[in-house]
Write an enzyme that holds these catalytic residues in place. Structure first.
Site, PDB file in Angstrom:
ATOM      1  N   ASP A  36       0.835  -1.113  -0.373  1.00  0.00           N
ATOM      2  CA  ASP A  36      -0.168  -0.368  -0.061  1.00  0.00           C
ATOM      3  C   ASP A  36       0.727   1.373   0.103  1.00  0.00           C
ATOM      4  OD1 ASP A  36       0.814  -0.697   2.577  1.00  0.00           O
ATOM      5  OD2 ASP A  36      -0.565  -0.279   3.566  1.00  0.00           O
ATOM      6  N   GLY A 126      -9.824  -6.405  17.811  1.00  0.00           N
ATOM      7  CA  GLY A 126      -8.113  -6.368  17.707  1.00  0.00           C
ATOM      8  C   GLY A 126      -7.181  -7.370  16.908  1.00  0.00           C
ATOM      9  N   LEU A 129      -9.057  -8.032  11.494  1.00  0.00           N
ATOM     10  CA  LEU A 129     -10.158  -8.491  10.787  1.00  0.00           C
ATOM     11  C   LEU A 129     -10.884  -6.091  10.563  1.00  0.00           C
ATOM     12  CD1 LEU A 129     -11.673 -11.721  12.150  1.00  0.00           C
ATOM     13  CD2 LEU A 129      -9.497 -10.725  10.235  1.00  0.00           C
ATOM     14  N   SER A 132     -12.676  -1.212  13.992  1.00  0.00           N
ATOM     15  CA  SER A 132     -12.751  -0.156  13.645  1.00  0.00           C
ATOM     16  C   SER A 132     -12.528   0.603  12.812  1.00  0.00           C
ATOM     17  CB  SER A 132     -11.326   0.343  13.970  1.00  0.00           C
ATOM     18  OG  SER A 132      -9.932  -0.152  13.877  1.00  0.00           O
ATOM     19  N   ASP A 176      -7.988  -1.049   4.586  1.00  0.00           N
ATOM     20  CA  ASP A 176      -9.707  -1.171   5.599  1.00  0.00           C
ATOM     21  C   ASP A 176     -11.376  -0.746   5.233  1.00  0.00           C
ATOM     22  OD1 ASP A 176      -7.612  -2.415   6.408  1.00  0.00           O
ATOM     23  OD2 ASP A 176      -7.611  -1.734   8.942  1.00  0.00           O
ATOM     24  N   TYR A 225       8.712  -2.317  11.452  1.00  0.00           N
ATOM     25  CA  TYR A 225       8.082  -1.902  10.705  1.00  0.00           C
ATOM     26  C   TYR A 225       8.624  -0.191   9.924  1.00  0.00           C
ATOM     27  CZ  TYR A 225       3.699   0.695   8.608  1.00  0.00           C
ATOM     28  OH  TYR A 225       3.013   0.892   7.214  1.00  0.00           O
TER      29      TYR A 225
HETATM   30  P1  ADP Z   1      -8.968  -4.100  14.714  1.00  0.00           P
HETATM   31  O1  ADP Z   1      -7.380  -4.960  14.128  1.00  0.00           O
HETATM   32  O2  ADP Z   1     -10.136  -4.913  15.615  1.00  0.00           O
HETATM   33  O3  ADP Z   1      -9.553  -2.744  13.930  1.00  0.00           O
HETATM   34  P2  ADP Z   1      -8.605  -1.566  16.417  1.00  0.00           P
HETATM   35  O4  ADP Z   1      -7.891  -1.810  17.400  1.00  0.00           O
HETATM   36  O5  ADP Z   1      -7.806  -0.465  15.243  1.00  0.00           O
HETATM   37  O6  ADP Z   1      -7.888  -2.907  16.041  1.00  0.00           O
HETATM   38  O7  ADP Z   1      -9.734  -0.916  16.456  1.00  0.00           O
HETATM   39  C1  ADP Z   1     -10.179  -1.342  17.809  1.00  0.00           C
HETATM   40  C2  ADP Z   1     -11.218  -0.342  18.643  1.00  0.00           C
HETATM   41  O8  ADP Z   1     -12.249  -0.138  17.934  1.00  0.00           O
HETATM   42  C3  ADP Z   1     -11.952  -0.784  19.503  1.00  0.00           C
HETATM   43  O9  ADP Z   1     -10.751  -1.046  21.138  1.00  0.00           O
HETATM   44  C4  ADP Z   1     -12.833   0.195  20.029  1.00  0.00           C
HETATM   45  O10 ADP Z   1     -12.299   1.287  20.682  1.00  0.00           O
HETATM   46  C5  ADP Z   1     -13.741   0.357  18.579  1.00  0.00           C
HETATM   47  N1  ADP Z   1     -13.870  -0.545  18.457  1.00  0.00           N
HETATM   48  C6  ADP Z   1     -14.461  -1.887  17.679  1.00  0.00           C
HETATM   49  N2  ADP Z   1     -15.572  -2.635  17.652  1.00  0.00           N
HETATM   50  C7  ADP Z   1     -16.255  -1.842  18.449  1.00  0.00           C
HETATM   51  C8  ADP Z   1     -18.101  -1.642  18.794  1.00  0.00           C
HETATM   52  N3  ADP Z   1     -18.622  -3.348  18.688  1.00  0.00           N
HETATM   53  N4  ADP Z   1     -18.212  -1.081  19.306  1.00  0.00           N
HETATM   54  C9  ADP Z   1     -17.305   0.388  19.855  1.00  0.00           C
HETATM   55  N5  ADP Z   1     -16.517   0.279  19.076  1.00  0.00           N
HETATM   56  C10 ADP Z   1     -16.063  -0.502  18.838  1.00  0.00           C
HETATM   57 MG    MG Z   2      -8.353  -1.445  12.997  1.00  0.00          MG
END
Ligand code: ADP
Ligand code: MG
Length: 390
Positions: A36, A126, A129, A132, A176, A225
């Site tokens: 990317d 986290g 997948l 966020s 994403d 990274y």
């Molecule tokens: P990922 O790899 O799943 O994207 P991130 O750390 O980037 O991991 O994002 C996870 C964060 O996104 C969570 O800690 C939360 O703050 C937010 N999040 C994800 N799903 C939800 C949800 N269903 N409701 C509210 N916040 C969420």
């Molecule tokens: Mg994320």
């Protein structure tokens, strides 16, 4: 569908209003790793884990958000959203609202307007997948629909990426949000990170995406990274010295590397070789899908894994082993480590009728060899963000 019904009822009970419900999926990257930022190609797939956003208008000038996964409510003045991140889940939807406002899609449209938003998702948090991005895209899609604005899918993705980069403060690429906004059921999406042009490539319906979490995340990931990016830039600069039209490794070929590679320090040369060959493989993988040539696709995934492991040196013993184990199992089409590297998930394309057996066998073998119980999800290529019919 059960989930949607539950969300509707939950929103109705909490806010005493009939919501509209929108869904935006998580994703997995089938092929195209670390391409990317070389302005190259990636080929993600939207999966059938999603965030649901239920939304309804308010007339008290408030933005009230409920996160069902956390059992928490946050409430803001619609005309004065927080200017800074708080470090919690509400940053994602608030960031999106702020970016929408900057793009001219503002709440409130009139003095008393506001909104109620309920969020719930089954994208594992986290795990790589991209829960966020699914929260951002679900929120953006819901708000855009509520105010009756129109924003194209690619634009919406950009806006959500900006919310994550600038407001949440996470340095993610565009992939994403792009796939969450623009994915299509039974398709992968070949995205050109240079200009965000894309094409959809069909994934046969009888093919499952089995995503297997190694449950390891090696601590070197952060530092490495930066080193990788510096090496990639060095290789690019040296090649550009010979061919100025090489602005990013996306513009370089294996022939360039064969000709001038000896001038590049070995580590940087290997990183460059991964990116240059990975770019070609990613486009070839889309072509293979279009020809329904699953054998070729599997071979490209295999090559991609070992290029990532040996040339980019961003795999780890557990992920390598998980890929090797997958290759011993019936039904496998292709397996590779997906995501930023040094642990995380493998993505396995598996014949649907073998998918559950594959999941059980892979889990057992991996646990026997590593002592770690992996989390394994059987997914399918799904639609990007959309309104969910009542
Ligand atoms: P990922 O790899 O799943 O994207 P991130 O750390 O980037 O991991 O994002 C996870 C964060 O996104 C969570 O800690 C939360 O703050 C937010 N999040 C994800 N799903 C939800 C949800 N269903 N409701 C509210 N916040 C969420
Ligand atoms: Mg994320």
């Amino acid at each position: 569908m059960e989930d949607v019904k539950r969300m509707r009822e939950l929103h109705r009970a909490r806010f005493d209003a009939e919501p509209e419900v929108f869904a935006a999926p998580g994703r997995v990257n089938l092929i195209g790793e670390h391409t990317d930022y070389a302005e190259g190609f990636v080929m993600p797939v939207a999966i059938d884990f999603a965030t649901l956003a239920a939304i309804s208008p308010r007339d008290d000038g408030r933005v009230v958000m409920w996160a069902e996964n956390y059992g928490e409510e946050r409430s803001f003045d619609a005309a004065a959203l927080p200017p800074e991140r708080s470090g919690e889940w509400s940053d994602y939807p608030v960031g999106v609202l702020r970016m929408l406002a900057e793009a001219g899609v503002a709440i409130p449209a009139s003095a008393n307007s506001g909104l109620s938003l309920s969020l719930w998702g089954d994208v594992p948090l986290g795990s790589g997948l991209s829960s966020s991005a699914s929260v951002e895209v679900a929120t953006a899609t819901a708000v855009v629909a509520l105010v009756g604005a129109t924003i194209s899918g690619p634009e919406l993705a950009r806006l959500c990426q900006r919310a994550e980069n600038e407001f949440v403060g996470a340095n993610c690429g565009i992939m994403d949000q792009f796939i969450s906004a623009n994915g299509r059921a039974n398709h992968a999406l070949l995205l050109d990170c240079r200009d965000l042009s894309y094409r959809l490539a069909p994934i046969p319906e009888n093919v499952a995406l089995v995503i297997a979490n190694t449950m390891v995340r090696h601590s070197i990931a952060g530092g490495e990274y930066g080193t990788r990016r510096a090496e990639v830039e060095l290789a690019c600069r040296i090649l550009a010295g010979h061919r100025p039209e090489i602005r990013f490794l996306r513009d370089a070929t294996v022939e360039d590397l064969a000709r001038w590679g000896s001038e590049i320090p070995e580590a940087a040369r290997k990183r460059a070789r991964h990116i240059i060959t990975e770019n070609a493989r990613t486009v070839a993988a889309a072509d293979a899908l279009e020809r329904h040539d699953m054998k070729q696709l599997g071979e490209l995934m295999r090559e991609a894994h070992w290029s990532y492991s040996r040339d980019f040196e961003a795999s780890c013993a557990e992920a390598d082993r998980m890929v090797e184990l997958a290759e011993t199992l019936p039904g496998l089409i292709g397996a590779r480590l997906t995501g930023g590297g040094f642990g995380g998930c493998t993505v396995n394309l598996v014949e649907q009728e073998q998918a559950n057996g594959f999941k059980a066998a892979l889990g057992k073998l991996y646990a026997q060899e590593t002592g770690i119980e992996p989390e394994i999800y059987v997914c399918h290529a799904s639609d990007g963000a959309h309104r969910v019919a009542p």
